[in-house]
Design an enzyme around this catalytic site. Structure first.
Site, PDB file in Angstrom:
ATOM      1  N   ARG A 221       0.855  -1.189   0.000  1.00 39.85           N
ATOM      2  CA  ARG A 221       0.000   0.000   0.000  1.00 39.85           C
ATOM      3  C   ARG A 221       0.893   1.243   0.000  1.00 39.85           C
ATOM      4  NH1 ARG A 221      -3.438  -2.921  -1.524  1.00 39.85           N
ATOM      5  NH2 ARG A 221      -5.428  -3.405  -0.513  1.00 39.85           N
ATOM      6  N   HIS A 269      -0.947  -0.029  -9.793  1.00 43.36           N
ATOM      7  CA  HIS A 269      -1.589  -0.960  -8.851  1.00 43.36           C
ATOM      8  C   HIS A 269      -2.072  -2.210  -9.594  1.00 43.36           C
ATOM      9  CE1 HIS A 269      -3.769  -1.253  -4.750  1.00 43.36           C
ATOM     10  NE2 HIS A 269      -3.561  -2.471  -5.237  1.00 43.36           N
TER      11      HIS A 269
HETATM   12  P1  NAP Z   1      -1.350 -11.790   4.927  1.00 45.11           P
HETATM   13  O1  NAP Z   1      -1.425 -13.216   4.500  1.00 45.11           O
HETATM   14  O2  NAP Z   1      -2.280 -11.315   5.967  1.00 45.11           O
HETATM   15  O3  NAP Z   1       0.159 -11.536   5.419  1.00 45.11           O
HETATM   16  C1  NAP Z   1       0.547 -10.418   6.142  1.00 45.11           C
HETATM   17  C2  NAP Z   1       1.963 -10.621   6.665  1.00 45.11           C
HETATM   18  O4  NAP Z   1       2.400  -9.399   7.278  1.00 45.11           O
HETATM   19  C3  NAP Z   1       2.058 -11.716   7.739  1.00 45.11           C
HETATM   20  O5  NAP Z   1       3.239 -12.458   7.575  1.00 45.11           O
HETATM   21  C4  NAP Z   1       2.113 -10.908   9.039  1.00 45.11           C
HETATM   22  O6  NAP Z   1       2.808 -11.547  10.096  1.00 45.11           O
HETATM   23  C5  NAP Z   1       2.883  -9.681   8.589  1.00 45.11           C
HETATM   24  N1  NAP Z   1       2.633  -8.523   9.472  1.00 45.11           N
HETATM   25  C6  NAP Z   1       1.468  -7.884   9.714  1.00 45.11           C
HETATM   26  N2  NAP Z   1       1.642  -6.887  10.590  1.00 45.11           N
HETATM   27  C7  NAP Z   1       2.947  -6.905  10.928  1.00 45.11           C
HETATM   28  C8  NAP Z   1       3.749  -6.134  11.812  1.00 45.11           C
HETATM   29  N3  NAP Z   1       3.231  -5.116  12.535  1.00 45.11           N
HETATM   30  N4  NAP Z   1       5.060  -6.431  11.905  1.00 45.11           N
HETATM   31  C9  NAP Z   1       5.586  -7.457  11.207  1.00 45.11           C
HETATM   32  N5  NAP Z   1       4.889  -8.234  10.343  1.00 45.11           N
HETATM   33  C10 NAP Z   1       3.579  -7.958  10.221  1.00 45.11           C
HETATM   34  O7  NAP Z   1      -1.514 -10.822   3.685  1.00 45.11           O
HETATM   35  P2  NAP Z   1      -1.249 -11.133   2.125  1.00 45.11           P
HETATM   36  O8  NAP Z   1      -2.388 -11.857   1.525  1.00 45.11           O
HETATM   37  O9  NAP Z   1       0.112 -11.724   1.979  1.00 45.11           O
HETATM   38  O10 NAP Z   1      -1.288  -9.634   1.527  1.00 45.11           O
HETATM   39  C11 NAP Z   1      -0.378  -8.643   1.971  1.00 45.11           C
HETATM   40  C12 NAP Z   1      -0.784  -7.282   1.444  1.00 45.11           C
HETATM   41  O11 NAP Z   1      -0.493  -7.179   0.060  1.00 45.11           O
HETATM   42  C13 NAP Z   1      -2.272  -6.947   1.521  1.00 45.11           C
HETATM   43  O12 NAP Z   1      -2.650  -6.511   2.806  1.00 45.11           O
HETATM   44  C14 NAP Z   1      -2.413  -5.848   0.490  1.00 45.11           C
HETATM   45  O13 NAP Z   1      -2.241  -4.573   1.079  1.00 45.11           O
HETATM   46  C15 NAP Z   1      -1.250  -6.095  -0.478  1.00 45.11           C
HETATM   47  N6  NAP Z   1      -1.712  -6.479  -1.828  1.00 45.11           N
HETATM   48  C16 NAP Z   1      -1.385  -5.682  -2.880  1.00 45.11           C
HETATM   49  C17 NAP Z   1      -1.774  -6.045  -4.158  1.00 45.11           C
HETATM   50  C18 NAP Z   1      -1.386  -5.231  -5.365  1.00 45.11           C
HETATM   51  O14 NAP Z   1      -1.863  -5.484  -6.454  1.00 45.11           O
HETATM   52  N7  NAP Z   1      -0.486  -4.301  -5.230  1.00 45.11           N
HETATM   53  C19 NAP Z   1      -2.521  -7.223  -4.353  1.00 45.11           C
HETATM   54  C20 NAP Z   1      -2.850  -7.990  -3.253  1.00 45.11           C
HETATM   55  C21 NAP Z   1      -2.442  -7.613  -1.976  1.00 45.11           C
HETATM   56  P3  NAP Z   1       2.282 -12.949  10.732  1.00 45.11           P
HETATM   57  O15 NAP Z   1       2.486 -13.979   9.644  1.00 45.11           O
HETATM   58  O16 NAP Z   1       3.186 -13.172  11.884  1.00 45.11           O
HETATM   59  O17 NAP Z   1       0.836 -12.717  11.063  1.00 45.11           O
HETATM   60  C1  GLV Z   2      -5.157  -5.362  -3.905  1.00 45.13           C
HETATM   61  O1  GLV Z   2      -4.519  -4.396  -3.684  1.00 45.13           O
HETATM   62  C2  GLV Z   2      -5.599  -6.283  -2.903  1.00 45.13           C
HETATM   63  O2  GLV Z   2      -5.522  -5.955  -1.712  1.00 45.13           O
HETATM   64  O3  GLV Z   2      -6.056  -7.379  -3.271  1.00 45.13           O
END
Ligand code: NAP
Ligand code: GLV
Length: 306
Positions: A221, A269
């Site tokens: 983000r 994005h």
């Molecule tokens: P997820 O499975 O919830 O993973 C989040 C990770 O971040 C986990 O490993 C978590 O730790 C860690 N985390 C959270 N808060 C933290 C903190 N304060 N300190 C250290 N580590 C922390 O999420 P995801 O599915 O991988 O997605 C991640 C993000 O990618 C989304 O929230 C979104 O903003 C972004 N995204 C962007 C796009 C795009 O097109 N640009 C697309 C999809 C997603 P734990 O494992 O210990 O809980």
């Molecule tokens: C895109 O940014 C998502 O959070 O899936």
């Protein structure tokens, strides 16, 4: 069962058709002000009015991985918030980030500039050992990215709240190990959720800890990054550049310096897009599980806000 659809910026018809096929018997309609109360909602950046009216929802299904926009709203307290759990996004994220790392490591932009100038040039190959990659966030997307990067034999590190055990990935956890993680990294990939704890996490004091010649890949983000601090660190020569897919304001305003900044590459994005058919199948399965009282993957913990 009644399902209401409120996804801003998304063409509704194919989603409605897909959800109706996947959940025969369900009434699936686009939300309009004053609509009848629904059991479940499929949403992307809905307005507060939506939740003010739909107070009886059991499930709120977000058609993205990040729920930061929802966490800013007042949601019905009994509703489960469920995000997309991969649904075709992790492979896209892995290809985008590996592309960014390799493009930088192999100096492909410089080669392209040489070719455009009619120069047949060679550059000294860089040593992989000098390009340790740190991935912030080792969740569904970050873990896939980190694992894929190990296939190219970069030293790979990951940082998350809880310690992980992953082949070929050195794991760091929590605030106590953040400094060590940054100091061990040269390329920094951000795949954290946006929460009060992670907002502005990439700023002068943290990015300065990266090894000299550092490179930033932000695919999570825009509000994770302090834009002016990135520019200052590129100008000072501490950072070599960045590839950015997300911004504080999207579309990126025309006057924003990132559009033209040397060594900053931007994309709109698009690093991991929501794949409609996979997402519909996943949401339908989750609705069936939720209604049957079975566990559902991708449930958002409202305390952690991700
Ligand atoms: P997820 O499975 O919830 O993973 C989040 C990770 O971040 C986990 O490993 C978590 O730790 C860690 N985390 C959270 N808060 C933290 C903190 N304060 N300190 C250290 N580590 C922390 O999420 P995801 O599915 O991988 O997605 C991640 C993000 O990618 C989304 O929230 C979104 O903003 C972004 N995204 C962007 C796009 C795009 O097109 N640009 C697309 C999809 C997603 P734990 O494992 O210990 O809980
Ligand atoms: C895109 O940014 C998502 O959070 O899936």
């Amino acid at each position: 069962m009644r399902i209401t659809f409120c996804c801003i910026g998304t063409k509704p018809e194919p989603w409605l058709a897909g959800l109706r096929t996947a959940l025969p018997g369900a009434e699936v309609e686009v939300w309009q002000a004053g609509a009848a109360a629904a059991d479940h909602a499929v949403v992307w950046t809905p307005p507060q009015q939506f939740f003010d009216e739909q107070t009886g929802l059991r499930g709120i299904f977000n058609i993205g991985a990040g729920v930061d926009a929802l966490m800013k709203l007042k949601l019905p307290s009994q509703a489960m918030v469920v995000r997309l759990d991969d649904a075709g996004m992790s492979v896209q994220m892995a290809e985008y980030v590996c592309h960014a790392v390799i493009r930088h490591f192999r100096e492909l932009d410089a080669y392209e500039a040489d070719v455009r100038a009619g120069r047949w040039s060679y550059r000294k190959p860089s040593e992989r050992a000098e390009f340790p990659v740190g991935v912030m966030g080792l969740g569904v997307l970050g873990a896939r990215v980190a694992q894929t990067l190990t296939q190219f034999e970069f030293p790979v590190m990951g940082w998350s709240r809880s310690l992980k055990v992953m082949d070929g990935v050195r794991s760091f956890a929590g605030d106590a190990q953040f400094r060590d993680f940054l100091q061990a990294s040269r390329v920094l990939v951000n795949l954290l959720p946006l929460t009060p704890q992670t907002e502005n996490i990439m700023r002068l004091e943290t990015l300065s800890l990266l090894q000299r010649g550092g490179y930033i890949i932000n695919v999570a983000r825009g509000a994770h990054l302090v834009d002016a601090d990135l520019v200052a660190l590129i100008d000072s020569g501490h950072l070599a550049g960045a590839m950015l897919d997300v911004f504080r304001s999207e579309p990126l305003p025309v006057e924003h310096p990132f559009w033209q900044y040397p060594n900053i590459t931007i994309t709109p994005h698009t690093s991991a897009r929501t794949m409609r058919d996979l997402s519909i199948a996943q949401i339908a399965q989750k609705i069936r599980s939720l209604d049957a009282g079975k566990p559902v993957a991708g449930m958002v913990d409202m305390q952690r806000a991700y």
